[in-house]
Motif scaffolding. Sequence first.
Motif, PDB file in Angstrom:
ATOM      1  N   ASP A   1      29.321  34.651  30.329  1.00  0.00           N
ATOM      2  CA  ASP A   1      28.382  33.727  29.699  1.00  0.00           C
ATOM      3  C   ASP A   1      28.264  32.485  30.549  1.00  0.00           C
ATOM      4  N   LEU A   2      27.229  32.468  31.368  1.00  0.00           N
ATOM      5  CA  LEU A   2      26.963  31.320  32.227  1.00  0.00           C
ATOM      6  C   LEU A   2      25.840  30.535  31.557  1.00  0.00           C
ATOM      7  N   ASN A   3      26.193  29.400  30.963  1.00  0.00           N
ATOM      8  CA  ASN A   3      25.200  28.664  30.180  1.00  0.00           C
ATOM      9  C   ASN A   3      24.479  27.589  30.975  1.00  0.00           C
ATOM     10  N   THR A   4      24.990  27.291  32.157  1.00  0.00           N
ATOM     11  CA  THR A   4      24.375  26.254  32.984  1.00  0.00           C
ATOM     12  C   THR A   4      23.685  26.912  34.178  1.00  0.00           C
ATOM     13  N   THR A   5      23.191  26.088  35.080  1.00  0.00           N
ATOM     14  CA  THR A   5      22.559  26.601  36.292  1.00  0.00           C
ATOM     15  C   THR A   5      23.622  26.882  37.353  1.00  0.00           C
ATOM     16  N   GLN A   6      23.544  28.071  37.948  1.00  0.00           N
ATOM     17  CA  GLN A   6      24.430  28.429  39.063  1.00  0.00           C
ATOM     18  C   GLN A   6      23.676  28.048  40.333  1.00  0.00           C
ATOM     19  N   LEU A   7      24.159  27.008  41.018  1.00  0.00           N
ATOM     20  CA  LEU A   7      23.392  26.461  42.139  1.00  0.00           C
ATOM     21  C   LEU A   7      23.609  27.239  43.426  1.00  0.00           C
ATOM     22  N   MET A   8      24.774  27.841  43.566  1.00  0.00           N
ATOM     23  CA  MET A   8      25.077  28.551  44.810  1.00  0.00           C
ATOM     24  C   MET A   8      24.966  30.052  44.548  1.00  0.00           C
ATOM     25  N   PRO A   9      24.200  30.798  45.354  1.00  0.00           N
ATOM     26  CA  PRO A   9      24.170  32.249  45.164  1.00  0.00           C
ATOM     27  C   PRO A   9      25.588  32.808  45.129  1.00  0.00           C
ATOM     28  N   LYS A  10      25.821  33.767  44.274  1.00  0.00           N
ATOM     29  CA  LYS A  10      27.180  34.259  44.072  1.00  0.00           C
ATOM     30  C   LYS A  10      27.136  35.725  43.680  1.00  0.00           C
ATOM     31  N   MET A  11      28.084  36.508  44.179  1.00  0.00           N
ATOM     32  CA  MET A  11      28.228  37.903  43.775  1.00  0.00           C
ATOM     33  C   MET A  11      29.372  38.021  42.780  1.00  0.00           C
TER      34      MET A  11
ATOM     35  N   ALA B   1      35.773  44.313  56.138  1.00  0.00           N
ATOM     36  CA  ALA B   1      35.107  43.659  55.001  1.00  0.00           C
ATOM     37  C   ALA B   1      33.648  44.072  54.870  1.00  0.00           C
ATOM     38  N   THR B   2      33.223  45.049  55.679  1.00  0.00           N
ATOM     39  CA  THR B   2      31.829  45.512  55.624  1.00  0.00           C
ATOM     40  C   THR B   2      31.801  47.022  55.372  1.00  0.00           C
ATOM     41  N   GLY B   3      30.610  47.534  55.107  1.00  0.00           N
ATOM     42  CA  GLY B   3      30.464  48.978  54.910  1.00  0.00           C
ATOM     43  C   GLY B   3      30.888  49.407  53.518  1.00  0.00           C
ATOM     44  N   GLY B   4      30.472  50.594  53.126  1.00  0.00           N
ATOM     45  CA  GLY B   4      30.879  51.111  51.826  1.00  0.00           C
ATOM     46  C   GLY B   4      30.226  50.361  50.682  1.00  0.00           C
ATOM     47  N   ARG B   5      31.055  49.753  49.834  1.00  0.00           N
ATOM     48  CA  ARG B   5      30.530  49.115  48.625  1.00  0.00           C
ATOM     49  C   ARG B   5      29.813  47.811  48.930  1.00  0.00           C
ATOM     50  N   LEU B   6      28.525  47.757  48.583  1.00  0.00           N
ATOM     51  CA  LEU B   6      27.735  46.557  48.848  1.00  0.00           C
ATOM     52  C   LEU B   6      28.200  45.371  48.011  1.00  0.00           C
TER      53      LEU B   6
ATOM     54  N   HIS C   1      31.271  44.588  47.358  1.00  0.00           N
ATOM     55  CA  HIS C   1      32.384  44.019  48.129  1.00  0.00           C
ATOM     56  C   HIS C   1      31.865  43.243  49.346  1.00  0.00           C
ATOM     57  N   LEU C   2      30.952  43.870  50.084  1.00  0.00           N
ATOM     58  CA  LEU C   2      30.399  43.218  51.272  1.00  0.00           C
ATOM     59  C   LEU C   2      29.813  41.852  50.927  1.00  0.00           C
ATOM     60  N   LEU C   3      28.956  41.829  49.892  1.00  0.00           N
ATOM     61  CA  LEU C   3      28.270  40.579  49.553  1.00  0.00           C
ATOM     62  C   LEU C   3      29.242  39.547  48.993  1.00  0.00           C
ATOM     63  N   SER C   4      30.206  40.020  48.217  1.00  0.00           N
ATOM     64  CA  SER C   4      31.251  39.120  47.714  1.00  0.00           C
ATOM     65  C   SER C   4      32.040  38.530  48.878  1.00  0.00           C
ATOM     66  N   ASN C   5      32.401  39.361  49.850  1.00  0.00           N
ATOM     67  CA  ASN C   5      33.150  38.891  51.021  1.00  0.00           C
ATOM     68  C   ASN C   5      32.358  37.847  51.814  1.00  0.00           C
ATOM     69  N   LEU C   6      31.087  38.163  52.079  1.00  0.00           N
ATOM     70  CA  LEU C   6      30.298  37.247  52.913  1.00  0.00           C
ATOM     71  C   LEU C   6      29.973  35.943  52.200  1.00  0.00           C
TER      72      LEU C   6
END
Lengths: 215, 215
Positions: free
Chosen positions: A177-187, B101-106, B108-113
């Motif tokens: 539950d993210l109720n505010t703005t997430q300013l930085m892209p995040k996975m 930290a790359t390849g396979g699960r995207l 994971h990749l995006l979280s890592n980067l």
Amino acid sequence: MQINILAGGPTELWPDNIFEEPGQWIGADRGTWYLYQHQVHMKMAVGDFDSLTLSEYQELQQHFVDTQVIHVKAEKDETDTELALMYARDMQPTHIKVFGATGGRLDHLLSNLWQMGDEKFTVIREKVTFIDKCNAVNYFGPGEHVLIKNDKTRYLGFMALANINDFHIKDAKYTLDLNTTQLMPKMWSSNEFIGEQVHFSLKQGIIMTVQTCDV
Amino acid sequence: MQINILAGGPTELWPDNIFEEPGQWIGADRGTWYLYQHQVHMKMAVGDFDSLTLSEYQELQQHFVDTQVIHVKAEKDETDTELALMYARDMQPTHIKVFGATGGRLDHLLSNLWQMGDEKFTVIREKVTFIDKCNAVNYFGPGEHVLIKNDKTRYLGFMALANINDFHIKDAKYTLDLNTTQLMPKMWSSNEFIGEQVHFSLKQGIIMTVQTCDV
């Protein structure tokens, strides 16, 4: 109608039975060459094919003439995949599947995934899926959404492509539950389906979802 | 001192001679198992290793005792790679290289980067490189910067990780003068080195650079 785009990424990342997809094909860059080699009829080809030998290039050009394939080259400011997506958009598709857009060059991968944030793709954003052997990527704008579990998928990631607001993951293994703005892209990675569907919502921005498997 | 982190991504994406890197190693997740199998001494191991069989797990635990490896498990809110990077940060490194930290699960990749955009990594942001067979990824905050061409690299991409302001690419094949704020993260892909260095600058935000090769 479903449109399939084949880009030039590593062929070992193709899903099984890729050419059994229904609908029409567009080749982008080296993907065109792969379609030709696999004798898959394509509606359109995008690319300058400067990596082909002269005789390969001439053979491909003759194939375009014989089978009435429309051949275009991307302008300086657009990538081949982007132009293929723009043509697919204008064919009023029910769904667009993009293969060969992952693996290999990370600049291509990130360019492919992030272009769906562009305004010109708003009309097709929720119709596009990027697919490889292990991953399926979708995009969602503001609203209430349901993600249907793919066969073989276990893990699930949500990434904010741009600033998002009021983002809620309702019935996955990890709720949010993210109720505010997430300013930085995040996975938000390594979430999991608990049933066959996951419901989520956002008020503003774009969410990219990744369904993925263990490798 | 250089710190090397090995995460659990596909081994076929490792660069050649990976274990000839100087410095100390940290294993993250399945990367720990790979270090053990390749008899590479590690300073620290992060992960719960729930994919190992019981006998493999016991063998690894015994190895940790014999060689005085510190073993920690990531908390719920951190990934194994993130925790490995936090430990590396606290070892006052000259440079941190992250492999696997790359390849396979995207996801994971995006979280890592993307984790390098987090404030807690500001002190090491410009010291970290993610490396695989084809790609080298670096990060830069506000200021004037020089990127040195890697061997075998041809292509170059610049990605805005967050809103950036006043971004200029000065002496690559394609120069860029972005004088306003770029609100949507964007990858400028397929740029090229023309010499051995590329100069660029930004006033605000974070730029991720990708040096990459043809595959």
